[in-house]
Scaffold this motif. Structure first.
Motif, PDB file in Angstrom:
ATOM      1  N   GLY A  41      83.639 -22.139   4.544  1.00 56.11           N
ATOM      2  CA  GLY A  41      82.629 -21.938   5.577  1.00 56.11           C
ATOM      3  C   GLY A  41      81.228 -21.836   5.007  1.00 56.11           C
ATOM      4  O   GLY A  41      80.286 -22.446   5.534  1.00 56.11           O
ATOM      5  N   LEU A  42      81.063 -21.083   3.907  1.00 52.09           N
ATOM      6  CA  LEU A  42      79.728 -20.893   3.329  1.00 52.09           C
ATOM      7  C   LEU A  42      79.160 -22.187   2.767  1.00 52.09           C
ATOM      8  O   LEU A  42      77.982 -22.518   2.988  1.00 52.09           O
ATOM      9  CB  LEU A  42      79.780 -19.827   2.237  1.00 52.09           C
ATOM     10  N   LEU A  43      79.975 -22.935   2.029  1.00 44.06           N
ATOM     11  CA  LEU A  43      79.448 -24.184   1.459  1.00 44.06           C
ATOM     12  C   LEU A  43      79.229 -25.236   2.541  1.00 44.06           C
ATOM     13  O   LEU A  43      78.310 -26.060   2.421  1.00 44.06           O
ATOM     14  CB  LEU A  43      80.388 -24.707   0.372  1.00 44.06           C
ATOM     15  N   SER A  44      80.028 -25.202   3.609  1.00 42.17           N
ATOM     16  CA  SER A  44      79.754 -26.103   4.739  1.00 42.17           C
ATOM     17  C   SER A  44      78.392 -25.785   5.340  1.00 42.17           C
ATOM     18  O   SER A  44      77.630 -26.687   5.706  1.00 42.17           O
ATOM     19  CB  SER A  44      80.849 -25.975   5.804  1.00 42.17           C
ATOM     20  N   ALA A  45      78.054 -24.497   5.421  1.00 45.05           N
ATOM     21  CA  ALA A  45      76.731 -24.106   5.926  1.00 45.05           C
ATOM     22  C   ALA A  45      75.624 -24.635   5.027  1.00 45.05           C
ATOM     23  O   ALA A  45      74.580 -25.101   5.505  1.00 45.05           O
ATOM     24  CB  ALA A  45      76.642 -22.584   6.036  1.00 45.05           C
ATOM     25  N   LEU A 101      75.777 -26.191 -10.923  1.00 44.41           N
ATOM     26  CA  LEU A 101      75.371 -24.833 -10.560  1.00 44.41           C
ATOM     27  C   LEU A 101      75.466 -23.886 -11.755  1.00 44.41           C
ATOM     28  O   LEU A 101      74.594 -23.041 -11.960  1.00 44.41           O
ATOM     29  CB  LEU A 101      76.242 -24.315  -9.408  1.00 44.41           C
ATOM     30  N   ALA A 102      76.512 -24.033 -12.554  1.00 42.59           N
ATOM     31  CA  ALA A 102      76.681 -23.160 -13.719  1.00 42.59           C
ATOM     32  C   ALA A 102      75.511 -23.291 -14.684  1.00 42.59           C
ATOM     33  O   ALA A 102      75.096 -22.315 -15.319  1.00 42.59           O
ATOM     34  CB  ALA A 102      77.987 -23.490 -14.436  1.00 42.59           C
ATOM     35  N   HIS A 103      74.958 -24.491 -14.801  1.00 44.09           N
ATOM     36  CA  HIS A 103      73.829 -24.716 -15.694  1.00 44.09           C
ATOM     37  C   HIS A 103      72.488 -24.385 -15.031  1.00 44.09           C
ATOM     38  O   HIS A 103      71.526 -24.020 -15.706  1.00 44.09           O
ATOM     39  CB  HIS A 103      73.818 -26.176 -16.173  1.00 44.09           C
ATOM     40  N   ARG A 104      72.436 -24.500 -13.693  1.00 47.07           N
ATOM     41  CA  ARG A 104      71.170 -24.316 -12.983  1.00 47.07           C
ATOM     42  C   ARG A 104      70.878 -22.852 -12.683  1.00 47.07           C
ATOM     43  O   ARG A 104      69.723 -22.419 -12.762  1.00 47.07           O
ATOM     44  CB  ARG A 104      71.217 -25.099 -11.665  1.00 47.07           C
ATOM     45  N   ASP A 105      71.909 -22.085 -12.314  1.00 49.42           N
ATOM     46  CA  ASP A 105      71.661 -20.715 -11.858  1.00 49.42           C
ATOM     47  C   ASP A 105      72.829 -19.813 -12.246  1.00 49.42           C
ATOM     48  O   ASP A 105      73.778 -19.623 -11.469  1.00 49.42           O
ATOM     49  CB  ASP A 105      71.470 -20.689 -10.337  1.00 49.42           C
ATOM     50  N   PRO A 106      72.794 -19.216 -13.424  1.00 48.18           N
ATOM     51  CA  PRO A 106      73.890 -18.343 -13.861  1.00 48.18           C
ATOM     52  C   PRO A 106      74.034 -17.085 -13.020  1.00 48.18           C
ATOM     53  O   PRO A 106      75.067 -16.423 -13.078  1.00 48.18           O
ATOM     54  CB  PRO A 106      73.524 -18.005 -15.309  1.00 48.18           C
ATOM     55  N   THR A 107      73.010 -16.727 -12.229  1.00 50.80           N
ATOM     56  CA  THR A 107      73.152 -15.548 -11.369  1.00 50.80           C
ATOM     57  C   THR A 107      74.186 -15.776 -10.268  1.00 50.80           C
ATOM     58  O   THR A 107      74.597 -14.829  -9.598  1.00 50.80           O
ATOM     59  CB  THR A 107      71.811 -15.161 -10.719  1.00 50.80           C
ATOM     60  N   ILE A 152      76.079 -17.166  -2.533  1.00 52.07           N
ATOM     61  CA  ILE A 152      75.903 -18.215  -1.520  1.00 52.07           C
ATOM     62  C   ILE A 152      75.346 -17.612  -0.240  1.00 52.07           C
ATOM     63  O   ILE A 152      74.461 -18.195   0.403  1.00 52.07           O
ATOM     64  CB  ILE A 152      77.230 -18.943  -1.232  1.00 52.07           C
ATOM     65  N   GLN A 153      75.839 -16.440   0.144  1.00 55.15           N
ATOM     66  CA  GLN A 153      75.327 -15.782   1.354  1.00 55.15           C
ATOM     67  C   GLN A 153      73.830 -15.537   1.251  1.00 55.15           C
ATOM     68  O   GLN A 153      73.083 -15.749   2.216  1.00 55.15           O
ATOM     69  CB  GLN A 153      76.069 -14.471   1.595  1.00 55.15           C
ATOM     70  N   ALA A 154      73.371 -15.113   0.074  1.00 55.77           N
ATOM     71  CA  ALA A 154      71.932 -14.864  -0.113  1.00 55.77           C
ATOM     72  C   ALA A 154      71.138 -16.151   0.034  1.00 55.77           C
ATOM     73  O   ALA A 154      70.034 -16.162   0.617  1.00 55.77           O
ATOM     74  CB  ALA A 154      71.681 -14.237  -1.478  1.00 55.77           C
ATOM     75  N   GLN A 155      71.679 -17.265  -0.501  1.00 57.95           N
ATOM     76  CA  GLN A 155      70.994 -18.554  -0.349  1.00 57.95           C
ATOM     77  C   GLN A 155      70.893 -18.939   1.128  1.00 57.95           C
ATOM     78  O   GLN A 155      69.871 -19.454   1.589  1.00 57.95           O
ATOM     79  CB  GLN A 155      71.753 -19.666  -1.109  1.00 57.95           C
ATOM     80  N   LEU A 156      71.967 -18.681   1.874  1.00 59.39           N
ATOM     81  CA  LEU A 156      71.984 -19.036   3.295  1.00 59.39           C
ATOM     82  C   LEU A 156      71.046 -18.152   4.109  1.00 59.39           C
ATOM     83  O   LEU A 156      70.349 -18.635   5.011  1.00 59.39           O
ATOM     84  CB  LEU A 156      73.417 -18.938   3.834  1.00 59.39           C
ATOM     85  N   LYS A 157      71.013 -16.862   3.806  1.00 53.54           N
ATOM     86  CA  LYS A 157      70.093 -15.972   4.528  1.00 53.54           C
ATOM     87  C   LYS A 157      68.649 -16.378   4.276  1.00 53.54           C
ATOM     88  O   LYS A 157      67.802 -16.291   5.184  1.00 53.54           O
ATOM     89  CB  LYS A 157      70.334 -14.526   4.112  1.00 53.54           C
ATOM     90  N   GLY A 160      67.552 -18.817   6.655  1.00 55.72           N
ATOM     91  CA  GLY A 160      67.524 -18.392   8.058  1.00 55.72           C
ATOM     92  C   GLY A 160      68.869 -18.423   8.759  1.00 55.72           C
ATOM     93  O   GLY A 160      68.932 -18.318   9.989  1.00 55.72           O
ATOM     94  N   ILE A 161      69.968 -18.544   7.987  1.00 56.60           N
ATOM     95  CA  ILE A 161      71.289 -18.574   8.594  1.00 56.60           C
ATOM     96  C   ILE A 161      71.636 -17.197   9.159  1.00 56.60           C
ATOM     97  O   ILE A 161      71.420 -16.164   8.526  1.00 56.60           O
ATOM     98  CB  ILE A 161      72.353 -18.983   7.553  1.00 56.60           C
ATOM     99  N   THR A 162      72.205 -17.195  10.355  1.00 58.68           N
ATOM    100  CA  THR A 162      72.633 -15.958  11.011  1.00 58.68           C
ATOM    101  C   THR A 162      74.100 -15.686  10.710  1.00 58.68           C
ATOM    102  O   THR A 162      74.942 -16.578  10.834  1.00 58.68           O
ATOM    103  CB  THR A 162      72.455 -16.084  12.536  1.00 58.68           C
ATOM    104  N   PHE A 163      74.415 -14.451  10.307  1.00 61.70           N
ATOM    105  CA  PHE A 163      75.798 -14.012  10.122  1.00 61.70           C
ATOM    106  C   PHE A 163      76.140 -13.014  11.221  1.00 61.70           C
ATOM    107  O   PHE A 163      75.414 -12.041  11.436  1.00 61.70           O
ATOM    108  CB  PHE A 163      75.992 -13.357   8.752  1.00 61.70           C
ATOM    109  N   ILE A 164      77.242 -13.256  11.912  1.00 57.90           N
ATOM    110  CA  ILE A 164      77.673 -12.405  13.012  1.00 57.90           C
ATOM    111  C   ILE A 164      79.085 -11.908  12.719  1.00 57.90           C
ATOM    112  O   ILE A 164      80.009 -12.714  12.577  1.00 57.90           O
ATOM    113  CB  ILE A 164      77.670 -13.183  14.346  1.00 57.90           C
ATOM    114  N   ARG A 165      79.242 -10.580  12.598  1.00 60.81           N
ATOM    115  CA  ARG A 165      80.578 -10.033  12.357  1.00 60.81           C
ATOM    116  C   ARG A 165      81.321  -9.924  13.689  1.00 60.81           C
ATOM    117  O   ARG A 165      80.898  -9.198  14.601  1.00 60.81           O
ATOM    118  CB  ARG A 165      80.488  -8.671  11.689  1.00 60.81           C
ATOM    119  N   LYS A 166      82.452 -10.612  13.785  1.00 59.78           N
ATOM    120  CA  LYS A 166      83.192 -10.632  15.049  1.00 59.78           C
ATOM    121  C   LYS A 166      84.604 -11.148  14.800  1.00 59.78           C
ATOM    122  O   LYS A 166      84.795 -12.133  14.095  1.00 59.78           O
ATOM    123  CB  LYS A 166      82.484 -11.555  16.052  1.00 59.78           C
TER     124      LYS A 166
END
Length: 343
Positions: A41-45, A101-107, A152-157, A160-166
């Protein structure tokens, strides 16, 4: 054995049918809701926002949650291809993305390490299709014998991605909550109810997170399923494991702990011989992989794209699946907006 290459860049042009986000004037191609905040789901976003879609995610469990009901936070996460499960193009695109990604952003928590796979169910490497995909591939002569989801969640936020717990009762409920025109359904085990798919099956796994300075990924497949996967920044590793289709037992099987450690030390030639179960096990992990009898489902159905049933291979397929999800959403949107005959 390990990784290579670079992610694919996409250039999208907008049309007169594009929609506008009234809050800040940004232009979007369409509004897509995603059910599930696991790796699929996250990578699809990510891929959909790359292509200019507005996205909202609805999920019972979100990155950072520690629940037995989803496998994503507990996975050992070894991201290299699998020889026997098909989907070669999906696995290749995924490998390329994470190598970059491993080479671009180790965080992100993704790192390149030496990996050795042991197979006792084949005589040669003729079935290893990814020999030309991973760098430094070689056959060993027989005689020698967690941070990603929150990143990934931080990149999406930030996008402007909205996360809704439901906890959802239906796919249509996700459309109503998000106001989306289209839905990506990546709910894993939730598909048993949300898609009415009785082929969905939980696969019980039991592993341990142990303190160790062992820093090589090793895996044995065939007559048994055993692996050690170092976890970046933790001074530890995930060791396992078992694969028990249909079992819903949430309790730790104490007898398995000693068996897993014994197999690990055979696999690593005593590399974890200093590990003591009573002292060095930081966490016993029991969780359920989202399997599906007959294989994964990745297809469009009306205004819904289904992407679930990847069992323990979600991370191996994830970015390749996300690219395919975007392709399927594009095709649905293009079809809906194509001029229709008045005859």
């Amino acid at each position: 054995m390990l990784h290579r290459l670079h992610p694919t860049l996409v250039d999208k042009r907008f049309t007169d049918d594009d929609i506008v986000n009234a809050t800040d004037g940004r232009i979007f191609r369409a509004h897509v809701g995603i059910i599930g905040s696991g790796i699929i789901g996250l990578l699809s976003a990510l891929t959909l926002t790359d292509a200019g879609y507005r996205v909202a995610i609805v999920a019972r469990d979100l990155p950072g949650d520690e629940s037995q009901d989803w496998a994503s936070p507990w996975a050992g996460v070894s991201i290299f291809p699998h020889p026997d499960v098909g989907g070669h193009s999906l696995q290749t695109e995924n490998f390329k993305y994470f190598w970059a990604l491993a080479h671009r952003d180790p965080t992100s928590g993704v790192q390149v390490i030496k990996a050795t796979e042991h197979y006792d169910d084949r005589e040669d490497d003729s079935s290893i299709w990814y020999k030309t995909v991973v760098p430094h591939y070689r056959v060993i002569p027989k005689e020698k014998g967690p941070f990603l989801l929150p990143w990934i969640q931080a990149q999406l936020k930030a996008r402007g991605i909205t996360f809704i717990r439901k906890t959802l009762r239906s796919i249509q409920e996700a459309k109503k909550i998000t106001g989306a025109e289209y839905i990506v359904h990546a709910s894993g085990l939730g598909a048993y109810i949300l898609a009415g798919d009785k082929n969905v099956e939980a696969i019980r796994g039991q592993t341990m997170f142990v303190k160790t300075d062992f820093n090589e990924l090793k895996m044995h497949q065939g007559s048994h399923y055993t692996y050690v996967i170092p976890r970046m920044f933790t001074n530890g590793a995930i060791i396992g494991g078992v694969s028990q289709p249909g079992s819903l037992d949430r309790n730790v099987d104490k007898a398995l702990r000693a068996d897993i450690l014994k197999r690990i030390n055979i696999l690593t030639d005593g590399g974890l011989s200093s590990v003591e179960l009573d002292k060095d096990v930081q966490k016993d992990i029991v969780a359920f992989r989202p399997g599906r009898k007959g294989g994964y489902r990745l297809e469009a159905e009306d205004d819904v794209v289904h992407a679930y049933g990847f069992a323990g291979l979600g991370y191996i397929f994830s970015y390749g699946v996300a690219l395919k999800v975007r392709e399927l959403i594009d095709s649905i949107v293009d079809k809906d907006r194509a001029p229709r005959s008045r005859l």
